[in-house]
Design a protein around this motif. Structure first.
Motif, short mmCIF file in Angstrom:
data_model
loop_
_atom_site.label_atom_id
_atom_site.label_comp_id
_atom_site.label_asym_id
_atom_site.label_seq_id
_atom_site.Cartn_x
_atom_site.Cartn_y
_atom_site.Cartn_z
N ARG A 101 0.85 -1.19 0.00
CA ARG A 101 0.00 0.00 0.00
C ARG A 101 0.87 1.23 0.00
NH1 ARG A 101 -3.12 -0.66 5.19
NH2 ARG A 101 -3.55 1.51 4.79
N LEU A 146 0.84 5.27 0.79
CA LEU A 146 0.18 6.47 1.31
C LEU A 146 1.06 7.64 0.92
CD1 LEU A 146 -0.83 5.58 4.99
CD2 LEU A 146 -2.27 5.57 2.97
N LEU A 201 1.28 4.09 10.86
CA LEU A 201 0.79 3.34 12.03
C LEU A 201 -0.73 3.43 12.12
CD1 LEU A 201 3.25 4.17 14.97
CD2 LEU A 201 3.07 2.07 13.66
N GLU A 202 -1.25 4.64 11.85
CA GLU A 202 -2.69 4.83 12.01
C GLU A 202 -3.48 4.10 10.94
OE1 GLU A 202 -3.60 8.97 12.42
OE2 GLU A 202 -2.96 8.96 14.52
N SER A 203 -2.82 3.70 9.87
CA SER A 203 -3.55 3.03 8.80
C SER A 203 -3.21 1.54 8.74
CB SER A 203 -3.25 3.76 7.50
OG SER A 203 -3.17 2.93 6.44
N ALA A 204 -2.19 1.11 9.51
CA ALA A 204 -1.79 -0.29 9.49
C ALA A 204 -2.83 -1.15 10.22
CB ALA A 204 -0.43 -0.46 10.16
N LEU A 248 -2.67 16.34 11.91
CA LEU A 248 -1.24 16.06 11.99
C LEU A 248 -0.61 15.93 10.61
CD1 LEU A 248 0.96 15.34 13.99
CD2 LEU A 248 0.21 12.98 13.87
N TYR A 249 -1.38 15.38 9.67
CA TYR A 249 -0.86 15.18 8.31
C TYR A 249 -2.03 15.14 7.35
CZ TYR A 249 -2.24 10.44 9.53
OH TYR A 249 -2.94 9.37 9.96
N ILE A 273 -3.18 13.15 3.77
CA ILE A 273 -2.84 12.11 2.79
C ILE A 273 -3.34 12.58 1.43
CG2 ILE A 273 -3.31 9.75 2.07
CD1 ILE A 273 -3.36 9.01 5.03
N GLU A 295 -4.03 7.37 -1.87
CA GLU A 295 -3.67 6.03 -1.45
C GLU A 295 -3.75 5.14 -2.67
OE1 GLU A 295 -5.88 4.33 1.87
OE2 GLU A 295 -5.28 2.33 1.24
N ASN A 307 -3.09 0.84 -3.96
CA ASN A 307 -2.89 -0.51 -3.45
C ASN A 307 -2.46 -1.47 -4.54
OD1 ASN A 307 -4.10 0.20 -0.82
ND2 ASN A 307 -5.93 0.44 -2.08
#
Lengths: 325, 352
Positions: free
Chosen positions: A67, A69, A85-88, A299-300, A302, A305, A307
Motif C-alpha cells: 500500500r 500512502l 501506524l494509524e492506517s496499518a 497532523l498530516y 494524505i 492512497e 494498493n
C-alpha cells in the motif's frame, strides 16, 4: 515451513529514495511471504520530489499486499510513520528505516515481541561521530534519564515492533510534535531491546546542530521538568534578592559612607538579568508549544492512497512445502 | 423474426426485455448460463441504494433517492427490510466530513438521523466521526430471479438459456450453434463481457475497467445480526445483510478489488485464476473501526468481475451506459452500474 497465522504490517517512510524502492519491496515481500500468511507493506511517501511515488505505483502491479500512502508534503519521519501506524491493520506493526534496517531480522524481532508480549526496540551500533557529538549525545541521554524523566535508549532506531495495543495507544496521542522514540516508552507496556548491525547503506547521521535542535524539541514536547527547574531557579533568584535587600538595609544602618557599592550593584543586576532571560527562554519554548497544540490542526494530510493490483498472483512464488503438517 | 434480441440475462437484460415486451414488441432473451441472474446480479452486495452511498456524486445520489421507492415497491416481495442500516463517517482519510455528509443528504432530501448512543458505542470514537441511522434495504437475489422469470413468462418474452452468442451481425445475431436469429434491434447487456461480444462482432470497443472483486460472506455476532454498517467515504468497509444466504456480506474498498484491468488480450482469464482470500485483511481493518464485530466467522467468498466506467473512478458516479454502435446499426450496448437506476432506461429507449 509452516506460515504463522499472525498478521504483520511493515511501515516504512520514504523520502526521495526512488532507487531503493524496488529492492526494498522485493526483500520485504520475500521475508514476509515466507513467514506469515497475512502481511501488508505500508509505504509512506513523505512528499518526495524524485518520483518515489511513481516508482512505487509501477511496482503495485507486481507485488501483492503493498500500500502506498502519499503525504501531501514533507512532514518528517515521525509524522510519516504515525500516518502509517494509524492506517496499518496488523496484529504487530514493524517500522523500519529503508536502507538501514535489515528486513531479514523482522521474524526474529516479532518472535521476541510475541514471546515476551512486549514492544521491541532495535538498537544499532552507531557509525562513528565526531568527539563533540558523541560527548553531547552521552550528556543528553544522561540528562534525559536522570533529570528529565525521559527513559530514552541510547542508540534506539526506528526499527521497532509494536503490538496492536501499543499502536492503538500511540494513535490516541494527538500531539502535533511527536517523537516516536519518546512516545513508545511513554505509553508504558513491556519493552525489549534488540541489538543489531545496521546495513552498510545506512544514511549518514544528522549533523551536531540538527541533533541539538531535535534534542531541544524532543525534551520540550515530552517533559515539563525544565519548567520545574525554572520555577526553582525563580524561587532561588527571589530569595537572593530578598537577602540582598536585607544586606542593603544593614549597610544603610551601620555604615556612614554609602557611596561605594557599585560593584555589588552591577553584579546583582547582571545576575538577576541572567536568570530572568534564562527563565524567559524556557517559558517562550513552552508558550510556542502550547500555541501549536491548541490550534488542533490535523497532523498530516494524505494526498492519495494506492494498493497492489496484481493480475496473476504468486507468479514468482514456488508452490512447494517442506513439511506435510 | 423478432422485434428485439437481448443478449445477457442479468438484471438489466431481463428488465430491458420486459420493458420492450410490455411495449408490444416480440422479444428474444439469450443467456449463456443455465439460469438467469447468475453473475454480477447475484454476486454483489444486494444493496438497494437510497442515495447515501454517493456523497461525492449528487446526481447519482439524487437518482438513487428518486428510484428507491419505485424499486422497493416494484420488487416488494424480494426486499429484506428487517434490519437497521448505519452509515459511519470515518474521522481520518474520509473524502467527506460528517458535516458535508449532512449537507449532501439535505440536498438530495434523504432523511438522516444520528444513531442512538448504544449503536455509537459499537464504534471506535478515535476513528469514527459520526454515525447515522438511515433507511436502506437489501434485496434477495434468488427471489429477484424468480420474480423476473415469472414476469418474463407473463410478458411472453422468449427466453433461451445456455445460448451462447458468437457474434452480432447486421439486423440479427449468430449463435454458437450457427443458428441465425433476426431482429432490427440487438441489445448487448453482457456487463463484463460487453467488449468481448463487440470485438467478436467487429464493432468498436468501449473503454471499460474491470475489477476482480471478492465479497466475503460472514456470520456476525448476535447484536449485529439485524444491522448493516457502512463506513464512509474512502478506503473503508461495508457490512450488509445478504438475504439469499441468510448471512452478511463484508466488502472493503481497499481489499475487495484484487486487481484491475482494461480489456486486452493479456487480461483474459484473470477472473479464473485462484487467489488467496483477503478476508483476514478485511476483518482486521473492520475490527479497528467496529470493535463490536468481535468474532466474525468467514463462511465463504464470492468472486465476481465488476465492471465500471473509467469516468466513475474519479467522482463515484454510477450512470447507466447506453451506447448505440456506430459500426453495426441497431446494436446498442447497455450497462447498469447498480440495479435501481434501471428506471432511467425507458426514456433512453424512446429516444432510439
Amino acid at each position: 515451513m509452516i506460515l504463522s497465522a499472525l498478521f504483520v504490517s511493515v511501515v516504512c517512510r520514504l523520502r526521495d529514495q526512488a532507487a531503493l524502492v524496488e529492492p526494498l519491496i522485493a526483500e520485504l515481500s520475500s521475508v514476509l511471504g515466507d513467514h506469515y500468511e497475512n502481511y501488508e507493506i505500508v509505504l509512506v511517501d513523505d512528499g518526495s520530489v524524485d518520483g518515489t511515488a511513481a516508482k512505487i505505483k509501477e511496482l503495485l502491479s507486481r507485488f501483492e499486499c503493498v500500500r502506498l500512502l502519499r503525504l501531501s508534503r514533507k512532514f518528517g519521519v515521525d509524522v510519516a510513520l504515525t500516518a502509517g501506524l494509524e492506517s496499518a491493520i496488523g496484529d504487530y506493526v514493524v517500522t523500519l528505516t529503508p536502507g538501514m534496517d535489515p528486513p531479514a531480522l523482522i521474524p526474529e524481532m516479532i518472535a521476541l515481541a510475541q514471546r515476551d508480549n512486549a514492544a521491541v526496540h532495535g538498537l544499532a551500533a552507531r557509525p562513528s561521530r565526531p568527539l563533540l557529538h558523541r560527548v553531547g549525545a552521552r550528556l543528553f541521554h544522561w540528562a534525559c534519564v536522570r533529570l528529565l524523566d525521559l527513559p530514552l535508549q541510547p542508540g534506539a532506531t526506528h526499527f521497532r515492533v509494536l503490538s496492536r495495543q501499543a499502536v492503538n495507544a500511540i494513535s490516541e496521542i494527538k500531539d502535533n510534535y511527536r517523537y516516536l522514540r519518546a512516545l513508545t516508552p511513554y505509553i508504558g507496556y513491556a519493552t525489549r531491546t534488540f541489538p543489531y548491525q545496521p546495513l552498510p547503506s545506512t544514511p549518514k547521521p544528522e549533523s551536531l546542530l540538527e541533533a541539538v535542535d531535535t534534542a531541544i524539541a524532543l525534551v520540550v514536547s515530552n517533559s515539563s521538568r525544565p519548567l520545574r527547574f525554572v520555577s526553582w531557579l525563580a524561587v532561588l533568584a527571589s530569595a537572593l534578592n530578598m537577602a540582598y535587600i536585607g544586606y542593603v538595609f544593614l549597610v544603610n544602618v551601620f555604615k556612614h559612607s554609602v557611596a561605594e557599592g557599585w560593584t555589588t550593584l552591577s553584579v546583582q543586576n547582571a545576575g538577576m538579568f541572567f536568570l530572568l532571560f534564562l527563565i524567559l527562554a524556557v517559558v517562550t519554548e513552552y508558550v510556542g508549544r502550547i500555541l501549536n497544540e491548541t490550534r488542533e490542526r490535523p497532523l498530516y494530510y494524505i494526498a492519495e492512497e494506492a494498493n497492489s493490483s496484481v493480475l496473476i498472483p504468486g507468479r514468482d512464488r514456488r508452490n512447494v512445502v517442506t513439511d506435510s503438517q | 423474426m423478432y422485434d428485439a434480441i437481448v443478449v445477457g440475462g442479468g438484471f438489466f437484460g431481463c428488465s430491458l426485455a420486459l420493458m420492450l415486451a410490455r411495449g408490444g414488441a416480440r422479444v428474444r432473451l439469450l443467456e449463456r448460463s443455465s439460469d438467469l441472474l447468475t453473475r454480477a446480479s447475484l454476486n454483489n452486495q444486494a444493496r438497494v441504494h437510497h442515495g447515501y452511498h454517493y456523497p461525492r456524486s449528487v446526481l447519482t445520489g439524487l437518482r438513487s433517492r428518486v428510484n428507491y421507492p419505485r424499486f422497493t415497491e416494484d420488487f416488494s416481495a424480494c426486499i429484506e427490510s428487517g434490519f437497521r442500516h448505519y452509515y459511519a463517517v470515518a474521522a481520518r482519510q474520509s473524502h467527506v466530513t460528517a458535516r458535508q455528509f449532512e449537507t449532501f443528504c439535505r440536498r438530495i432530501e434523504s432523511p438522516l438521523q444520528r444513531a442512538p448512543v448504544a449503536v455509537r458505542r459499537w464504534f471506535n470514537p478515535a476513528l469514527v466521526e459520526q454515525v447515522y441511522e438511515v433507511e436502506e434495504v437489501a434485496f434477495d437475489a434468488l427471489k429477484l430471479r424468480a420474480a423476473l422469470q415469472s414476469r418474463l413468462q407473463t410478458a411472453k418474452v422468449e427466453v433461451s438459456l445456455s445460448a451462447e452468442v458468437s457474434r452480432v451481425v447486421t439486423a440479427g445475431v449468430e449463435l454458437a450453434t450457427g443458428e441465425l436469429l433476426l431482429a432490427p434491434r440487438v441489445f448487448n447487456c453482457t456487463y463484463s463481457g460487453l467488449n468481448q461480444l463487440l470485438s467478436r462482432s467487429g464493432a468498436e470497443p468501449i473503454a471499460l475497467r474491470h475489477e476482480l472483486a471478492e465479497l466475503c460472506i460472514v456470520e456476525v455476532p448476535p447484536e449485529l445480526k439485524s444491522a448493516g454498517v457502512t463506513v464512509m467515504c474512502g478506503p473503508f468497509f461495508s457490512l450488509m445483510p445478504f438475504p439469499s444466504l441468510q448471512a452478511h456480506s463484508l466488502s472493503h474498498v481497499r481489499y475487495t478489488p484484487h486487481c484491475a484491468w482494461e480489456d486486452s488480450a493479456a487480461a483474459t482469464g484473470v477472473a479464473a485464476a485462484p487467489r488467496p482470500s483477503r478476508f483476514e485483511h478485511m476483518r482486521m481493518d473492520a475490527l479497528r473501526y467496529l470493535p463490536a464485530l468481535g468474532q466474525l466467522r468467514h463462511l465463504q467468498s464470492i468472486w465476481e468481475t465488476k465492471t465500471v466506467l473509467p469516468s466513475s473512478e474519479q467522482n463515484d458516479s454510477r450512470p447507466i451506459l447506453f451506447r448505440p454502435s456506430a459500426v453495426l446499426p441497431g446494436l446498442v450496448s447497455v450497462m447498469g452500474g447498480k440495479l435501481d437506476n434501471v428506471y432511467d432506461l425507458p426514456a433512453e429507449l424512446e429516444r432510439l
